[in-house]
Design an enzyme around this catalytic site. Structure first.
Site, PDB file in Angstrom:
ATOM      1  N   GLU A   1      -6.168  39.518  -7.987  1.00  0.00           N
ATOM      2  CA  GLU A   1      -6.853  38.596  -7.254  1.00  0.00           C
ATOM      3  C   GLU A   1      -8.169  39.241  -6.198  1.00  0.00           C
ATOM      4  OE1 GLU A   1      -4.766  35.943  -4.716  1.00  0.00           O
ATOM      5  OE2 GLU A   1      -5.870  37.168  -2.905  1.00  0.00           O
TER       6      GLU A   1
ATOM      7  N   GLU B   1       3.681  37.070  -6.591  1.00  0.00           N
ATOM      8  CA  GLU B   1       2.542  37.930  -6.251  1.00  0.00           C
ATOM      9  C   GLU B   1       2.108  38.728  -5.502  1.00  0.00           C
ATOM     10  OE1 GLU B   1      -0.623  34.509  -5.838  1.00  0.00           O
ATOM     11  OE2 GLU B   1      -2.214  36.249  -4.992  1.00  0.00           O
TER      12      GLU B   1
ATOM     13  N   TYR C   1       1.183  34.384   7.047  1.00  0.00           N
ATOM     14  CA  TYR C   1       0.159  33.971   5.219  1.00  0.00           C
ATOM     15  C   TYR C   1       0.386  32.169   4.586  1.00  0.00           C
ATOM     16  CZ  TYR C   1      -2.241  33.758   0.923  1.00  0.00           C
ATOM     17  OH  TYR C   1      -2.576  33.319   0.321  1.00  0.00           O
TER      18      TYR C   1
ATOM     19  N   ASP D   1       3.791  34.573  -2.618  1.00  0.00           N
ATOM     20  CA  ASP D   1       2.875  35.248  -2.581  1.00  0.00           C
ATOM     21  C   ASP D   1       3.166  35.995  -1.504  1.00  0.00           C
ATOM     22  OD1 ASP D   1      -0.216  36.506  -2.383  1.00  0.00           O
ATOM     23  OD2 ASP D   1      -1.278  35.044  -2.636  1.00  0.00           O
TER      24      ASP D   1
ATOM     25  N   ARG E   1      -5.005  38.277 -12.412  1.00  0.00           N
ATOM     26  CA  ARG E   1      -5.356  36.904 -11.600  1.00  0.00           C
ATOM     27  C   ARG E   1      -6.644  36.980 -11.333  1.00  0.00           C
ATOM     28  NH1 ARG E   1      -3.447  33.220  -8.940  1.00  0.00           N
ATOM     29  NH2 ARG E   1      -3.411  34.098  -6.823  1.00  0.00           N
TER      30      ARG E   1
ATOM     31  N   TRP F   1      -3.852  42.110   5.609  1.00  0.00           N
ATOM     32  CA  TRP F   1      -2.982  41.391   5.918  1.00  0.00           C
ATOM     33  C   TRP F   1      -3.450  40.305   4.350  1.00  0.00           C
ATOM     34  CZ3 TRP F   1      -6.455  36.891   3.768  1.00  0.00           C
ATOM     35  CH2 TRP F   1      -6.137  35.737   4.033  1.00  0.00           C
TER      36      TRP F   1
ATOM     37  N   GLU G   1      -4.387  28.457 -11.036  1.00  0.00           N
ATOM     38  CA  GLU G   1      -4.425  28.307  -9.656  1.00  0.00           C
ATOM     39  C   GLU G   1      -4.525  26.985  -9.156  1.00  0.00           C
ATOM     40  OE1 GLU G   1      -5.192  30.816  -6.301  1.00  0.00           O
ATOM     41  OE2 GLU G   1      -4.424  30.090  -4.417  1.00  0.00           O
TER      42      GLU G   1
HETATM   43  C1  CS2 Z   1      -4.463  33.828  -2.047  1.00  0.00           C
HETATM   44  C2  CS2 Z   1      -6.370  33.303  -0.971  1.00  0.00           C
HETATM   45  O1  CS2 Z   1      -4.986  32.764  -3.214  1.00  0.00           O
HETATM   46  C3  CS2 Z   1      -4.490  33.114  -2.955  1.00  0.00           C
HETATM   47  O2  CS2 Z   1      -3.133  33.635  -3.955  1.00  0.00           O
HETATM   48  O3  CS2 Z   1      -3.709  35.030  -2.307  1.00  0.00           O
HETATM   49  O4  CS2 Z   1      -5.995  32.751  -0.858  1.00  0.00           O
HETATM   50  C4  CS2 Z   1      -6.802  34.591  -0.227  1.00  0.00           C
HETATM   51  O5  CS2 Z   1      -6.172  34.481   0.708  1.00  0.00           O
HETATM   52  C5  CS2 Z   1      -7.982  34.296  -0.052  1.00  0.00           C
HETATM   53  O6  CS2 Z   1      -8.507  33.669  -1.179  1.00  0.00           O
HETATM   54  C6  CS2 Z   1      -8.771  35.009   0.644  1.00  0.00           C
HETATM   55  O7  CS2 Z   1     -10.478  35.032   0.464  1.00  0.00           O
HETATM   56 MG    MG Z   2      -2.758  35.792  -3.759  1.00  0.00          MG
END
Ligand code: CS2
Ligand code: MG
Length: 403
Positions: free
Chosen positions: A263, A237, A159, A211, A284, A403, A340
């Site tokens: 998020e 995160e 990721y 993250d 977030r 994921w 971010e």
């Molecule tokens: C993420 C995102 O920015 C982040 O912290 O976790 O990249 C996330 O995976 C995407 O917004 C998914 O659409």
């Molecule tokens: Mg994130």
């Protein structure tokens, strides 16, 4: 000030974005971001089929009443699709109100609490060394905060890490979900080393973030938080999937590493235990998924009672309209933490114009009335929607994982 027209602009200048335009009888219009990555057309259908017909004819100044009309009035509450739709309407209406008042949005919210908004950059690499080279580049550009994600040895994709070093990271890159492989053991063996080397190389002042993307269990997250303590992260995160807010108590009992979450949340209720029991440090939820300015402001105020600060989600799958609104919010909100920042492709910036600036690792809010972001509808039409899905994750034995 009647709303006479409301319609969606779906465009893909580099990636998919859904933008709501709300027009009033005086000709003043507002824009809201309705993008939900990988699920874009569900929000389009929800708005077009069920919401926009009931928005036409309402008084654009009644932001609060319109919010409750579409929240309580739908009977079916919360959820990412519904809340993305309500957010888009809400941000468009705040844009209209600020334009009518001839003020930049941050002034309408209460004025500035700061001159500039600290942002963190994404630094990724296939291994620790290439990730740290990215850190070096970003520090030279003036960033004071960086998020580090490096390829985990022994698993093919990680990721946050681009396919090839130096490329842009975009997770929604295939029509059907790609399948990734995950190993918690390999990951936990790798991350502390990444931060040990980073802290040693860049010294004590640079803010370091990471993250986990929801992949650990609470006790594993506690172990990681403890292992990272010597490298004093700005935040860790989404260390666990957060449906169970109580699970953060276990993590909190074990580590002083600051925790960020939210998020994928879309309501203040997703945070109640986390905030009231002081189990986290940063909220977030982005303005475009959390019910717009009207609702995210309530989350921020609730968080402020407990010394919790904001750190809005801001990847490129939220449109410049969301980022523009966020820069105004960040400039105003007293308990701001960080924003971010993932720069958009040049094509995206051609379709969306904005008056915020980015300098030396900080956003600087613009002074145009409204949130300062506009869309060129003619150019938007040149880039039609392309289906793109987020990946799924499986453990090495095939079990479907977060994921
Ligand atoms: C993420 C995102 O920015 C982040 O912290 O976790 O990249 C996330 O995976 C995407 O917004 C998914 O659409
Ligand atoms: Mg994130």
């Amino acid at each position: 000030m009647k709303i006479t027209e409301a319609y969606l602009i779906v465009t893909s200048p580099g990636r998919n974005f859904v933008t709501l335009k709300v027009v009033t009888e005086s000709g003043v219009y507002g824009l809201g971001d309705a993008t939900l990555n990988g699920r874009e057309l569900s929000v389009v259908a929800y708005l077009e089929e069920h919401v926009l017909p009931a928005l036409i004819g309402r008084d654009a100044r009644q932001i609060e009443d319109i919010w409750h009309f579409f929240y309580r009035g739908a009977y079916w509450r919360r959820g990412p699709v519904t809340m993305a739709a309500i957010s888009a309407i809400d941000v468009a209406l705040w844009d209209i109100k600020a334009k009518m008042a001839n003020m930049p949005l941050y002034q309408l919210l209460g004025g500035r609490s700061r001159d500039r908004v600290m942002a963190y950059a994404h630094c990724t690499g296939s291994d620790i060394e290439s990730c740290l080279q990215e850190v070096e580049k970003h520090v030279e550009q003036g960033y004071r905060a960086v998020r580090l994600q490096a390829g985990v040895p022994g698993i093919p994709t990680t990721y946050g890490v681009a396919k090839n070093d130096g490329e842009r990271y975009e997770p929604a890159d295939s029509e059907l979900p790609a399948e990734h492989v995950w190993s918690t053991e390999k990951y936990l063996n790798h991350v502390p080393e990444l931060f040990r080397v980073a802290r040693e190389r860049f010294g004590p002042d640079l803010h370091l973030l990471h993250d986990v993307h929801h992949r650990l269990t609470p006790i594993e997250a506690a172990r990681l938080g403890k292992a990272l303590e010597p490298y004093h992260l700005f935040w860790l995160e989404d260390c666990v999937a957060a449906e169970n807010q109580d699970s953060f108590r276990l993590i909190r009992q074990h580590t002083t590493t600051p925790l960020a979450v939210g998020e994928v949340f879309n309501s203040i209720h997703d945070y109640r235990t986390l905030i009231e029991q002081q189990l986290i440090d940063y909220v977030r939820t982005p303005i475009s998924h959390g019910g717009g300015i009207t609702h995210v402001r309530r989350i921020a105020d609730f968080a402020a009672l407990y010394h919790i600060r904001t750190g809005f989600h801001g990847p490129t799958d939220l449109s410049p309209v969301c980022l523009g609104a966020a820069v105004h919010f960040d400039t105003w909100v007293p308990n701001f933490g960080i924003q971010e920042h993932m720069p958009y492709e040049a094509l995206t910036d051609e379709v969306f114009s904005h008056d915020y600036r980015f300098e030396n690792g900080h956003f600087i809010v613009g002074e145009k009335p409204g949130h300062g972001v506009d869309i060129d509808e003619e150019k938007a039409r040149l880039y039609p929607y392309r289906p793109a899905s987020l990946p799924v994750n499986r453990l090495e034995d095939g079990t479907l994982w977060h994921w």
